[in-house]
Write an enzyme that holds these catalytic residues in place. Structure first.
Site, PDB file in Angstrom:
ATOM      1  N   PHE A   8       0.850  -1.191   0.000  1.00  0.00           N
ATOM      2  CA  PHE A   8       0.000   0.000   0.000  1.00  0.00           C
ATOM      3  C   PHE A   8       0.887   1.243   0.000  1.00  0.00           C
ATOM      4  O   PHE A   8       0.744   2.143   0.815  1.00  0.00           O
ATOM      5  CB  PHE A   8      -0.930  -0.054   1.222  1.00  0.00           C
ATOM      6  CG  PHE A   8      -2.195   0.752   1.057  1.00  0.00           C
ATOM      7  CD1 PHE A   8      -3.066   0.510   0.002  1.00  0.00           C
ATOM      8  CD2 PHE A   8      -2.538   1.743   1.971  1.00  0.00           C
ATOM      9  CE1 PHE A   8      -4.238   1.237  -0.152  1.00  0.00           C
ATOM     10  CE2 PHE A   8      -3.711   2.477   1.845  1.00  0.00           C
ATOM     11  CZ  PHE A   8      -4.561   2.222   0.775  1.00  0.00           C
ATOM     12  N   THR A  96       3.882  -4.521  -4.215  1.00  0.00           N
ATOM     13  CA  THR A  96       5.023  -4.378  -3.315  1.00  0.00           C
ATOM     14  C   THR A  96       6.225  -3.961  -4.162  1.00  0.00           C
ATOM     15  O   THR A  96       6.136  -3.865  -5.382  1.00  0.00           O
ATOM     16  CB  THR A  96       5.321  -5.707  -2.572  1.00  0.00           C
ATOM     17  OG1 THR A  96       5.622  -6.725  -3.540  1.00  0.00           O
ATOM     18  CG2 THR A  96       4.142  -6.156  -1.726  1.00  0.00           C
ATOM     19  N   GLU A 209      12.213   3.784  -8.358  1.00  0.00           N
ATOM     20  CA  GLU A 209      12.018   2.552  -7.583  1.00  0.00           C
ATOM     21  C   GLU A 209      12.423   2.809  -6.135  1.00  0.00           C
ATOM     22  O   GLU A 209      13.127   3.784  -5.832  1.00  0.00           O
ATOM     23  CB  GLU A 209      12.899   1.437  -8.157  1.00  0.00           C
ATOM     24  CG  GLU A 209      12.546   1.031  -9.565  1.00  0.00           C
ATOM     25  CD  GLU A 209      11.109   0.517  -9.680  1.00  0.00           C
ATOM     26  OE1 GLU A 209      10.767  -0.460  -9.014  1.00  0.00           O
ATOM     27  OE2 GLU A 209      10.330   1.107 -10.441  1.00  0.00           O
ATOM     28  N   ASP A 220      15.646  -1.436 -14.314  1.00  0.00           N
ATOM     29  CA  ASP A 220      14.188  -1.348 -14.470  1.00  0.00           C
ATOM     30  C   ASP A 220      13.813  -1.482 -15.954  1.00  0.00           C
ATOM     31  O   ASP A 220      12.912  -2.257 -16.299  1.00  0.00           O
ATOM     32  CB  ASP A 220      13.702   0.003 -13.911  1.00  0.00           C
ATOM     33  CG  ASP A 220      12.234   0.221 -14.179  1.00  0.00           C
ATOM     34  OD1 ASP A 220      11.403  -0.385 -13.480  1.00  0.00           O
ATOM     35  OD2 ASP A 220      11.907   0.969 -15.127  1.00  0.00           O
ATOM     36  N   LYS A 224      11.682  -4.531 -17.976  1.00  0.00           N
ATOM     37  CA  LYS A 224      10.580  -4.299 -18.925  1.00  0.00           C
ATOM     38  C   LYS A 224      10.874  -4.943 -20.273  1.00  0.00           C
ATOM     39  O   LYS A 224       9.995  -5.545 -20.897  1.00  0.00           O
ATOM     40  CB  LYS A 224      10.341  -2.800 -19.074  1.00  0.00           C
ATOM     41  CG  LYS A 224       9.779  -2.195 -17.789  1.00  0.00           C
ATOM     42  CD  LYS A 224       9.903  -0.703 -17.752  1.00  0.00           C
ATOM     43  CE  LYS A 224       9.301  -0.142 -16.474  1.00  0.00           C
ATOM     44  NZ  LYS A 224       9.644   1.250 -16.219  1.00  0.00           N
TER      45      LYS A 224
END
Ligand code: HSE
Length: 339
Positions: A8, A96, A209, A220, A224
């Site tokens: 969250f 997360t 991040e 990152d 992808k």
């Protein structure tokens, strides 16, 4: 639809705000009604309530620095994985932090939720870059949906576009700017900001991040690129099987020197086929200022999908951000609920 949030942070909260804002519209347009029954977060605490959690109150408490369990007596003492095992829900939102070396803890969260016949929506790149085939197969076996639009270019449609709208096309090559943080840093450095200040700003804006090394070292974008290689070409490679270089070697002087030659540095991710072999790479390239990718500034991303049928199809849009990524989860959720 009973929903649980695992994670969250920025993205989870972005989605929560969109769900609240669009609650009536979701019902009137798509007939979707939802109730959040669990939220688990390593830093903000966890709550579980089959009767439904007040999402607005949950946002308020975490955004004022409090813990979720201050909300009610429904404190959940266990780890996220225990919540996934204990709860009855139709959809799990997994947001997360990304770890592209191990894919954990997110992969375990996803595997367990799928095992329990929950539909899964995630923005977490680690599990996809490492275990896409296995997780997709498990979802098929359990006859549930496993959607992850936000892993590439946040809410800008790429994966759903490839799966739905470009279904039947044969892709030759994919190339683009796939990391918002580094594109933002390069843009701001060209405007005169130092590398450190530009990175700090990217963190404040929610682009970077949790450990921003993953952005600036190119990992990152590499995650992808690997996800695209798996989804498009069925590649079995793992992220670090492909060559990868970030932007840490580029100084302000390099940026200005390139500009004097009508060039601009961009961190480019590429995937292509050589015979039956899938190739991919991430690295900085000097792009001619007249090239369309040179004009992609800030946290914006762009991808060109080259297929035999259509030639180049280019999508430009946000690549990172709280609502931009939260929106990708909303889209995936609507697609699940509509079916
Ligand atoms: N850190 C990532 C980026 C977030 O900057 O693009 C979106 O995947």
């Amino acid at each position: 639809m009973r929903l649980i949030f695992i994670g969250f942070g920025t993205v989870g909260q972005g989605l929560a705000e969109l769900l609240l804002k669009k609650k009536d519209e979701l019902f009137s347009k798509y007939g979707i009604d939802y109730s959040v029954v669990g939220i688990a977060d390593k830093l903000k605490g966890s709550i579980l309530d089959p009767q439904g959690i007040d999402l607005a109150a949950a946002l308020k408490v975490v955004q004022s620095g409090g813990y979720l369990y201050e909300l009610s007596s429904k404190k959940f003492e266990g780890e996220a994985l225990e919540m996934i095992t204990a709860v009855d829900a139709e959809v799990m939102f997994e947001a997360t932090y990304t770890d592209i070396k191990t894919g954990e803890p997110a992969t375990s969260h996803i595997r367990n939720a799928l095992e329990r016949n929950m539909n899964v929506v995630t923005t977490n790149k680690g599990p996809l870059a490492l275990y896409y085939q296995e997780l997709a197969e498990l979802a098929r076996e359990k006859k549930v949906k496993f959607l992850f639009e936000g892993t590439v270019m946040s809410g800008t449609p790429v994966l759903n576009l490839l799966r739905e709208t470009l279904a039947g096309s044969t892709v030759k090559e994919v190339k683009g700017i796939l990391n918002g943080t580094t594109n933002y840093i390069l843009t701001r450095m060209e405007e005169g900001l130092s590398y450190d200040d530009a990175l700090k700003k990217a963190q404040e804006l929610g682009y970077a991040e949790a450990v921003p090394d993953a952005d600036v070292l190119g990992w990152d974008a590499l995650a992808k690129v690997t996800i695209l290689a798996k989804v498009i070409f069925g590649a079995k490679e793992r992220p670090f099987d492909f060559p990868c270089e970030g932007i840490t070697g580029i100084s302000a002087a390099d940026i200005f020197e390139a500009k004097s030659r009508n060039k601009r540095f961009k961190l480019i991710g590429k995937i292509w086929r050589e015979g039956s072999i899938t190739k991919a790479s991430v690295g900085p390239e000097e792009v001619d200022l007249s090239h369309p990718l040179a004009g992609i500034m800030g946290a914006t991303n762009a991808i060109t999908i080259t297929s035999y049928e259509l030639g180049d199809v280019t999508v430009v849009g946000p690549g990172a951000g709280k609502f931009e990524t939260g929106f990708s989860m909303l889209v995936d959720f609507i697609n699940i609920a509509r079916e």
